[in-house]
Scaffold this active site. Structure first.
Site, PDB file in Angstrom:
ATOM      1  N   TYR A 167      -5.707 -10.008  -2.959  1.00 29.23           N
ATOM      2  CA  TYR A 167      -6.810 -10.075  -3.922  1.00 29.23           C
ATOM      3  C   TYR A 167      -6.366 -10.408  -5.342  1.00 29.23           C
ATOM      4  CZ  TYR A 167     -10.222  -8.729  -0.440  1.00 29.23           C
ATOM      5  OH  TYR A 167     -11.055  -8.725   0.648  1.00 29.23           O
ATOM      6  N   GLU A 198     -12.631  -3.042   4.175  1.00 27.83           N
ATOM      7  CA  GLU A 198     -11.626  -3.530   5.122  1.00 27.83           C
ATOM      8  C   GLU A 198     -10.683  -2.412   5.548  1.00 27.83           C
ATOM      9  OE1 GLU A 198     -10.150  -6.846   2.869  1.00 27.83           O
ATOM     10  OE2 GLU A 198     -12.104  -7.837   3.022  1.00 27.83           O
TER      11      GLU A 198
END
Length: 407
Positions: free
Chosen positions: A95, A137
């Site tokens: 990310y 997630e």
């Protein structure tokens, strides 16, 4: 929640993204892959080459900006993205890389229009979204009992051709058992290292048999490029090289498309082409459960040569007392038999089909769609025109249309 300082910048970005979104995402991918070439193994390079991935991300960024305060609308597509990220092994460490290059692309594409206030607002919005995805997630990885990117080595125990352009592959663990639990409608990622350039690629294929079986089965359509799309490198590799005894590395099962099998309301399964695979998984699971639920199975194919898993459907007809079927072949071949291998020539028209098969109770039925995107859009619109509540219509979506219906 987005701060009041950032909100005006995000709202003002919507028309800018409509005009420059594709240029921005194309620049983003070039920038990121130049700095991190190892990520080419993680992203679908076929979609990169065709421009589909760039268009998909542009639609996603626009949809996120336009719906940033609409949590109810974003929630279902967030779940789809979480499952897709898990299937390819997205990690929290990815990310910051994506965020850095997305903000860099915004600054470089928009130039002077990318003011410090705008960049700060998008940094805030990105990390708001990233934080939610990372947490979701993590929960999914934990619930499945796996770690990001973990694959298991499975043995090909059977291979069978399904007409002209599909291949069924049966997979077991090395000790001859099922690779794991799944819900009918879910998919697995299959890893292939392409010999031409050593590129590692993951592709998602729906599991096409019942979870009660001591194996997994995937049914892979060969994308040969004859329809105008780029040939599928992974699907072609599987068709040309996979054989019994070979080992394939696969992910656990993921995917948020898994119809509820219990209940009394009619279950309507509508598919086209290789979209039949999750629907047959549902049928076979109902057979294993000895279900008496009313089920309508509607499928469209070019011809019998392009109709996969016909044997499973024939078996289900004899074992599911509540099953009714309608098979439409758009271009029947001489060997196709009307009333035997198919029921109607031409395209599937839900308005006509449901009038005969489900004249009453449309509002109570549960509709599941899977097939090419244009097909699903057409069937979705037809069902809405017939008065079916949108909440009763569900579809399997891969890649490019995860978010674009929000834009």
């Amino acid at each position: 929640m987005l701060t009041t300082a950032a909100r005006p910048y995000i709202d003002a970005s919507v028309p800018v993204l409509r005009e420059h979104g594709l240029a921005l995402t194309s620049h983003f991918y070039r920038r990121m892959f130049a700095a991190h070439p190892e990520l080419r193994h993680l992203f679908n390079q076929g979609n990169q080459a065709s421009g589909v991935q760039q268009q998909s991300l542009a639609a996603a960024v626009l949809a996120y900006a336009a719906n940033i305060d609409n949590a109810a609308a974003l929630a279902p597509v967030m779940e789809r993205i979480v499952h897709k990220h898990a299937a390819v092994g997205i990690r929290p460490a990815h990310y910051p890389i994506v965020g850095r290059h997305l903000l860099g692309a915004i600054a470089e594409v928009l130039g002077e229009a990318a003011t410090p206030g705008l960049l700060a607002a998008w940094d805030e919005a990105y990390w708001l979204l990233a934080g939610e995805l990372i947490a979701a997630e993590a929960r999914l990885y934990q619930s499945v009992g796996t770690t990001p990117g973990a694959l298991q080595s499975l043995v090909v125990c059977r291979v069978e051709r399904e007409g002209d352009d599909a291949l069924s592959i049966w997979l077991q663990t090395p000790d001859g058992t099922s690779p794991g639990a799944f819900l009918p409608g879910q998919y697995t990622s299959v890893e292939v290292t392409l010999p031409e350039d050593g590129l590692r690629q993951l592709r998602q294929y729906s599991l096409s048999d019942a979870p009660q079986q001591p194996w997994w089965r995937i049914t892979v359509k060969r994308e040969d490029g004859r329809t105008g799309a780029a040939p599928g490198r992974v699907s072609n590799w599987l068709h040309h090289h996979v054989q019994v005894g070979q080992t394939l590395r696969c992910s656990p099962a993921f995917g948020d498309f898994h119809p509820e099998l219990t209940g009394d309301a009619p279950l309507v399964l509508v598919s086209a082409g290789v979209g039949v695979t999750p629907m047959v998984s549902v049928l076979n699971a109902l057979v294993a459960q000895r279900s008496v639920r009313p089920v309508l199975f509607l499928h469209a194919a070019r011809s019998g040569r392009h109709h996969a898993l016909q044997a499973d459907l024939a078996a289900a007809r004899t074992q599911l007392p509540g099953l009714r079927t309608l098979i439409c072949y758009e271009q029947p071949q001489p060997e196709d038999r009307l009333g035997t291998t198919f029921d109607r020539a031409g395209r599937l028209d839900l308005r006509v089909a449901l009038a005969g098969l489900l004249p009453d109770g449309l509002g109570e039925a549960d509709f599941q769609l899977c097939g090419p995107q244009a097909f699903m859009r057409e069937q979705w619109a037809a069902l809405l025109d017939l008065g079916v509540p949108a909440g009763h219509i569900h579809r399997e979506v891969f890649g490019p249309e995860l978010l674009d219906h929000l834009a």
